[in-house]
Design a protein around this motif. Structure first.
Motif, short mmCIF file in Angstrom:
data_model
loop_
_atom_site.label_atom_id
_atom_site.label_comp_id
_atom_site.label_asym_id
_atom_site.label_seq_id
_atom_site.Cartn_x
_atom_site.Cartn_y
_atom_site.Cartn_z
N GLY A 1 38.68 117.62 -22.00
CA GLY A 1 37.60 117.70 -22.99
C GLY A 1 37.41 116.41 -23.74
O GLY A 1 36.28 115.98 -23.99
N LYS A 2 38.51 115.75 -24.10
CA LYS A 2 38.42 114.49 -24.83
C LYS A 2 37.83 113.38 -23.95
O LYS A 2 37.08 112.53 -24.44
CB LYS A 2 39.79 114.10 -25.35
N ALA B 1 35.50 119.82 -26.23
CA ALA B 1 35.74 118.44 -26.66
C ALA B 1 37.15 118.23 -27.19
O ALA B 1 37.50 117.14 -27.63
CB ALA B 1 34.73 118.04 -27.74
N GLY B 2 37.96 119.29 -27.17
CA GLY B 2 39.35 119.15 -27.57
C GLY B 2 39.65 119.55 -29.00
O GLY B 2 40.78 119.40 -29.46
N GLN B 3 38.66 120.09 -29.71
CA GLN B 3 38.90 120.51 -31.09
C GLN B 3 39.59 121.87 -31.11
O GLN B 3 39.44 122.68 -30.19
CB GLN B 3 37.58 120.58 -31.85
N GLU C 1 39.81 123.28 -36.80
CA GLU C 1 38.99 122.06 -36.95
C GLU C 1 37.51 122.42 -36.87
O GLU C 1 36.69 121.91 -37.65
CB GLU C 1 39.35 121.05 -35.87
N LEU C 2 37.16 123.30 -35.94
CA LEU C 2 35.76 123.72 -35.82
C LEU C 2 35.32 124.51 -37.04
O LEU C 2 34.19 124.37 -37.51
CB LEU C 2 35.58 124.57 -34.55
N ALA C 3 36.22 125.35 -37.55
CA ALA C 3 35.88 126.14 -38.74
C ALA C 3 35.56 125.23 -39.91
O ALA C 3 34.58 125.46 -40.64
CB ALA C 3 37.05 127.07 -39.08
N VAL D 1 34.92 131.72 -36.03
CA VAL D 1 34.86 130.85 -34.86
C VAL D 1 35.40 131.58 -33.64
O VAL D 1 34.80 131.54 -32.56
CB VAL D 1 35.67 129.55 -35.11
N GLU D 2 36.51 132.28 -33.81
CA GLU D 2 37.10 133.02 -32.69
C GLU D 2 36.18 134.15 -32.24
O GLU D 2 36.11 134.48 -31.05
CB GLU D 2 38.46 133.57 -33.10
#
Length: 242
Positions: free
Chosen positions: A10-11, A189-191, A195-197, A207-208
């Motif tokens: 993803g990164k 993207a590897g988050q 981090e997304l939250a 998020v989940e």
């Protein structure tokens, strides 16, 4: 493909078209085997079929990038003629009149790659080579149009990832909500979910929840299945290890 590779993949995808791409690709390869340098390049495929297969280490490149490990201080520039002194492997892919090559090198010629290491690199070649192709193609419009507006590496890479994700949805005739898509793209993207939250100003369980909804629509079981869904090769290509 081992699930621990997916965050690295993803990164790499997210760094497509940026100066971070070679480092991310190099680090991804090093999760599978020890190398001192990674070299990527693009060559035009000649129309003359009668000649023998060219040597990837010496073939003239239209575009090339090389990355060395921090601890490596003896490996010569690649692809100089002395590059053949190092233990090396080459992955190749042909598409639309071009050849894309990933070469990995070791300083010590006595440390040649084993059959198992060749197999490990071959196993991830369907993922690595298309990423190199997309990275090189993303660089070329910037080189040809100096008046184009500047973009940050992060925004360029994420936009490439977003476009690819949307292409996959269209290919399969699927639709996600904007939030579901953003969560999937962020995870690709590897988050992490926390981090997304923070980025989306949501709770982690929200998020989940978006991920679970997306998984149902995509017919997958979770984050690792999302990675497989995204990065599995869609078309067979001429690839090989030299």
């Amino acid at each position: 493909m081992n699930s621990h590779l997916f965050p690295h993949i993803g990164k790499v995808i997210a760094s497509t078209g940026s100066r971070h791409f070679p480092r991310m690709l190099h680090d991804l390869i090093r999760t599978q085997l020890a190398v001192d340098a990674t070299h990527i390049r693009q060559m035009r495929v000649e129309s003359v079929v009668a000649r023998s297969e060219p040597d990837p280490a010496t073939e003239a490149a239209l575009l090339a990038e090389t990355l060395f490990c921090e601890h490596s201080d003896a490996l010569p520039p690649v692809p100089a003629t002395t590059a053949t002194d190092a233990s090396q492997l080459h992955l190749t892919r042909r598409k639309d009149g071009y050849r894309y090559v990933i070469s990995v090198y070791r300083n010590d010629q006595s440390e040649r790659f084993s059959a198992r290491e060749r197999s490990l690199l071959q196993d991830i070649s369907p993922v690595l080579l298309p990423m190199v192709e997309k990275h090189i193609n993303a660089l070329q419009p910037l080189d040809n149009d100096p008046q184009s507006p500047a973009t940050t590496p992060e925004s360029s890479g994420l936009e490439t990832l977003r476009l690819r994700f949307n292409e996959r949805l269209q290919q399969l005739g699927l639709k996600l909500s904007s939030r579901e898509s953003e969560v999937c793209i962020g995870l690709l993207a590897g988050q992490t979910a926390p981090e997304l939250a923070a980025q989306l100003q949501l709770k982690v369980n929200t998020v989940e929840s978006y991920l679970k909804r997306a998984a149902i629509k995509l017919g997958i079981s979770g984050r690792h299945s999302l990675m497989k869904w995204m990065y599995s090769p869609q078309h067979s290509s001429a690839t090989g290890v030299a």
